[in-house]
Design a protein around this motif. Sequence first.
Motif, PDB file in Angstrom:
ATOM      1  N   ARG A 230       0.841  -1.194   0.000  1.00 15.96           N
ATOM      2  CA  ARG A 230       0.000   0.000   0.000  1.00 15.96           C
ATOM      3  C   ARG A 230       0.877   1.245   0.000  1.00 15.96           C
ATOM      4  O   ARG A 230       1.790   1.377   0.805  1.00 15.96           O
ATOM      5  CB  ARG A 230      -0.857  -0.003   1.273  1.00 15.96           C
ATOM      6  CG  ARG A 230      -2.059   0.899   1.201  1.00 15.96           C
ATOM      7  CD  ARG A 230      -3.104   0.386   2.200  1.00 15.96           C
ATOM      8  NE  ARG A 230      -3.729   1.501   2.912  1.00 15.96           N
ATOM      9  CZ  ARG A 230      -4.699   2.239   2.406  1.00 15.96           C
ATOM     10  NH1 ARG A 230      -5.156   1.994   1.206  1.00 15.96           N
ATOM     11  NH2 ARG A 230      -5.222   3.231   3.100  1.00 15.96           N
TER      12      ARG A 230
ATOM     13  N   SER B  13     -12.796 -14.322   5.611  1.00 19.47           N
ATOM     14  CA  SER B  13     -13.225 -12.937   5.754  1.00 19.47           C
ATOM     15  C   SER B  13     -13.783 -12.429   4.434  1.00 19.47           C
ATOM     16  O   SER B  13     -13.430 -12.890   3.361  1.00 19.47           O
ATOM     17  CB  SER B  13     -12.032 -12.117   6.228  1.00 19.47           C
ATOM     18  OG  SER B  13     -11.757 -11.105   5.347  1.00 19.47           O
ATOM     19  N   ALA B  14     -14.700 -11.503   4.524  1.00 20.64           N
ATOM     20  CA  ALA B  14     -15.287 -10.906   3.331  1.00 20.64           C
ATOM     21  C   ALA B  14     -14.191 -10.155   2.583  1.00 20.64           C
ATOM     22  O   ALA B  14     -13.264  -9.658   3.198  1.00 20.64           O
ATOM     23  CB  ALA B  14     -16.386  -9.949   3.728  1.00 20.64           C
TER      24      ALA B  14
ATOM     25  N   LEU C 170       0.802   5.029   0.805  1.00 22.75           N
ATOM     26  CA  LEU C 170      -0.065   5.901   1.597  1.00 22.75           C
ATOM     27  C   LEU C 170       0.105   7.359   1.204  1.00 22.75           C
ATOM     28  O   LEU C 170      -0.782   8.172   1.420  1.00 22.75           O
ATOM     29  CB  LEU C 170       0.243   5.728   3.088  1.00 22.75           C
ATOM     30  CG  LEU C 170       0.099   4.291   3.595  1.00 22.75           C
ATOM     31  CD1 LEU C 170       0.761   4.113   4.943  1.00 22.75           C
ATOM     32  CD2 LEU C 170      -1.362   3.906   3.683  1.00 22.75           C
TER      33      LEU C 170
ATOM     34  N   SER D 263      -9.006  -0.448  -2.192  1.00 23.35           N
ATOM     35  CA  SER D 263      -8.571   0.876  -1.782  1.00 23.35           C
ATOM     36  C   SER D 263      -9.030   1.883  -2.819  1.00 23.35           C
ATOM     37  O   SER D 263      -9.058   1.629  -4.002  1.00 23.35           O
ATOM     38  CB  SER D 263      -7.053   0.897  -1.687  1.00 23.35           C
ATOM     39  OG  SER D 263      -6.607   2.212  -1.800  1.00 23.35           O
ATOM     40  N   LEU D 264      -9.404   3.046  -2.313  1.00 15.70           N
ATOM     41  CA  LEU D 264      -9.844   4.103  -3.216  1.00 15.70           C
ATOM     42  C   LEU D 264      -8.759   4.421  -4.228  1.00 15.70           C
ATOM     43  O   LEU D 264      -9.017   4.729  -5.368  1.00 15.70           O
ATOM     44  CB  LEU D 264     -10.124   5.373  -2.411  1.00 15.70           C
ATOM     45  CG  LEU D 264     -11.393   5.387  -1.575  1.00 15.70           C
ATOM     46  CD1 LEU D 264     -11.464   6.671  -0.786  1.00 15.70           C
ATOM     47  CD2 LEU D 264     -12.601   5.255  -2.463  1.00 15.70           C
ATOM     48  N   ARG D 265      -7.500   4.344  -3.736  1.00 18.97           N
ATOM     49  CA  ARG D 265      -6.400   4.793  -4.581  1.00 18.97           C
ATOM     50  C   ARG D 265      -6.097   3.837  -5.720  1.00 18.97           C
ATOM     51  O   ARG D 265      -5.545   4.225  -6.722  1.00 18.97           O
ATOM     52  CB  ARG D 265      -5.142   4.917  -3.733  1.00 18.97           C
ATOM     53  CG  ARG D 265      -5.250   6.003  -2.730  1.00 18.97           C
ATOM     54  CD  ARG D 265      -3.920   6.128  -2.008  1.00 18.97           C
ATOM     55  NE  ARG D 265      -4.009   7.159  -1.014  1.00 18.97           N
ATOM     56  CZ  ARG D 265      -4.034   8.436  -1.287  1.00 18.97           C
ATOM     57  NH1 ARG D 265      -3.957   8.829  -2.529  1.00 18.97           N
ATOM     58  NH2 ARG D 265      -4.116   9.331  -0.336  1.00 18.97           N
TER      59      ARG D 265
ATOM     60  N   PRO E 213     -12.893  -4.091   0.776  1.00 22.17           N
ATOM     61  CA  PRO E 213     -13.195  -3.208  -0.349  1.00 22.17           C
ATOM     62  C   PRO E 213     -11.896  -2.653  -0.898  1.00 22.17           C
ATOM     63  O   PRO E 213     -10.969  -2.364  -0.149  1.00 22.17           O
ATOM     64  CB  PRO E 213     -14.030  -2.104   0.284  1.00 22.17           C
ATOM     65  CG  PRO E 213     -13.838  -2.212   1.743  1.00 22.17           C
ATOM     66  CD  PRO E 213     -13.383  -3.599   2.038  1.00 22.17           C
TER      67      PRO E 213
ATOM     68  N   GLU F 299      -8.994   5.652 -12.465  1.00 20.98           N
ATOM     69  CA  GLU F 299     -10.080   6.522 -12.889  1.00 20.98           C
ATOM     70  C   GLU F 299      -9.568   7.352 -14.050  1.00 20.98           C
ATOM     71  O   GLU F 299      -8.415   7.746 -14.082  1.00 20.98           O
ATOM     72  CB  GLU F 299     -10.462   7.480 -11.742  1.00 20.98           C
ATOM     73  CG  GLU F 299     -10.878   6.774 -10.470  1.00 20.98           C
ATOM     74  CD  GLU F 299     -12.321   6.353 -10.481  1.00 20.98           C
ATOM     75  OE1 GLU F 299     -12.957   6.431 -11.547  1.00 20.98           O
ATOM     76  OE2 GLU F 299     -12.812   5.926  -9.426  1.00 20.98           O
TER      77      GLU F 299
ATOM     78  N   ARG G  15      -7.969   2.294  -7.629  1.00 19.74           N
ATOM     79  CA  ARG G  15      -8.881   2.316  -8.770  1.00 19.74           C
ATOM     80  C   ARG G  15      -8.345   3.236  -9.849  1.00 19.74           C
ATOM     81  O   ARG G  15      -7.932   4.343  -9.604  1.00 19.74           O
ATOM     82  CB  ARG G  15     -10.266   2.774  -8.318  1.00 19.74           C
ATOM     83  CG  ARG G  15     -11.006   1.705  -7.547  1.00 19.74           C
ATOM     84  CD  ARG G  15     -12.342   2.218  -7.068  1.00 19.74           C
ATOM     85  NE  ARG G  15     -13.153   2.695  -8.180  1.00 19.74           N
ATOM     86  CZ  ARG G  15     -14.189   3.504  -8.011  1.00 19.74           C
ATOM     87  NH1 ARG G  15     -14.496   3.928  -6.825  1.00 19.74           N
ATOM     88  NH2 ARG G  15     -14.894   3.891  -9.038  1.00 19.74           N
TER      89      ARG G  15
END
Lengths: 387, 324
Positions: free
Chosen positions: A58, A91-92, A60, A97-99, A95, A103, A101
Amino acid sequence: MAIEVVMPQMGQSVAEGTVLEWFKREGERVEKDEALLTINTDKIDVEIPSPGAGTLSRILVQAGETVPVGTALATIEGPEPDRPPAGTTPSAPTPESLRSREETSRWYSPAVLELAERQGLGPSELQEIRGTGQSGRVTKQDILNYLAERDAGTAPRVDDEVVPFTPMRRAIAEHMVRSKQTAPHATAIIEVDMTTIAEFREREKATSAERRGAPLTFLPFVIQAAVQALTKHPWLNAWVEHDRIVLKREINIGIAVALQDGLIVPVLKGAGNLSLAEIARQADDLARRAREKRLTPMEVQGGTFTVNNLGVSGILLATPILVQPQAGILGVGAVTRRPIVIGNETAIRSLAYLCLSFDHRVIDGAMAGQFLQEVKARLEGFDPTAQ
Amino acid sequence: MEEITYLEAIRQALWEEMDQDQRVFLLGEDIGVYGGAFKITKGFLEKFGEERVIDTPLAESGFVGAAIGAALVGMRPVVEMQFADFISCAFDQIVNMAAKHHYRLGEPVPMVIRAPYGGRLHAGPFHSQCPEAWFVHSPGLKVVAPSTPYDAKGLLKASIRDPNPVIYCEHKYLYRHAKGEVPPGEYVLPLGQADVKRQGSDITLITYGAMVQEGLEAADQMSEQGIEVELVDLRTLYPLDTETILASVKKTGKTLIVHEAPQVCGIGAEIAAVIAQEAFRHLDAPVMRLTAPHTPVPFSSPLEDFYLPNAAKIASKLKDLASY
């Protein structure tokens, strides 16, 4: 085991750093000590090696962001794959990470579209607004900023070129503003007859590079004279801190060096003990490495007085801005041959203006004058035979 | 004003309500002679006598049933679950009897079940759970989850006076860790009203219970970076104060929902859906959630620390949202 990569402390006075570039992307493997990213602190670029081996899980802090020293920049997951302990339910999926994606830069959120519609911004006008969000996304705040600028008439037109500040430009800008806000600047100017030095330099020029390891410019002469004057006037070799002045024992001369995209001030340390030849050699070395961006953070810190060569740009006079927290900065104007009255005769001499900006909180005009007189006397009294 | 603990606030609410209303009485395991597992009802037996402070057998279904019966004949029972985790033993009585009686027969069922819930005490999978979503999902129940002593006292009094069943979720970690000012004398806070615990213009942080304090800490950190977070403390999980939630989201355009309960079908899912439906045109980023993962609560303390959201994790999510 996750390893955290943090913004390192690159010098005592450095409180923050800017991430310039990541060499690895999220999910990529990295070895211990492999170059992971470059950061910029105090205008110096430093390559940061990976503190351990694993997967860069990740990021940051993205390239371009400035964060305080000690801030986590990224996490590296160790070589062991994470397995859930036996007996637990799976575990599910977390989601994304926003980053992570991807776009396109021209994706508009509902809030942006709503605001654009309410403010009557058409698609073509919306297209021109610069995005500051993730991957250049136009955020609601960008629209609000744009509208404010537009209403004030300061929004850039489409055919204008908008150049965001580089980290160096931002550092310069912040420092200049801070310096001007901190110290009441005053500039005193004196004229110096550099003829003797000019003639000496003319004679030595051809052999100088070879003998001294550096081309001989006017700057080392001025630095040497300034160092001698600072020894007599220690109040100008000082740091001004709130309500006190710290007279520095060491004389460390900052030398302003122009770069393609800004300027930097490497520091000639312990200048009080150096010969003219040594000053010339070290100043040349610092300037060269400054232009090659190979200075270390330590080499741009600890200056006690700064010399700024205005002459290289053909400037006669200027009012330099102090390098905080120093009390003085000396601008050296171009050496030009001009007529001057000596006694009752007109003579043609090599003249230069020396411009001393000083912190008027602690230095008064008389002291600045004494200092400049001292520098002038040293330069005009230069003895070529002693070299 | 006097600063008291969350535990003391709950104790005061119970004491005052019992003192002024003869219909209010307590049932639960070890609440009388022992004073309760967390000592909330210490001294109650001596003051109010064994007819109003009833030690029950370890039979949740039985004593919740008894409370429902008492409520139906006009009493106002307050049941203490020793741990919220044990509430599932009484699930049928709660969701089929207490919750549906008013709907079926039009008679009120004025009762409160106090549920000491939540982790961070390293008490493992059977003494740390957050079961609030089960009851939010059951029509006929109100669910309350205060975060401060002031809210805890005012909301417990309101719950006791409410004509129908209220599940009052009191966070065990807050018992002795949350301190705050409580005005002397009588006050009641309305059920179903969220409280904006911090004003901000950039991101809405919606949470409740023990995550409120963590959220406020994270918001302070963000403020140092120039990001102003608005913290909405739900206080009541059902009925949900959608008005306060939507007003804040419409202002900021960015939302983070934090809860200690697991994510799937948690309160956050409902809130996210409401926001998507009612405030879609105001969204400037996806609605984000930060919750426990979809596993039981681990016993080991390092694992529990990993499992639970905290100020640092909240700040990290807020940072993601800020830069989105």
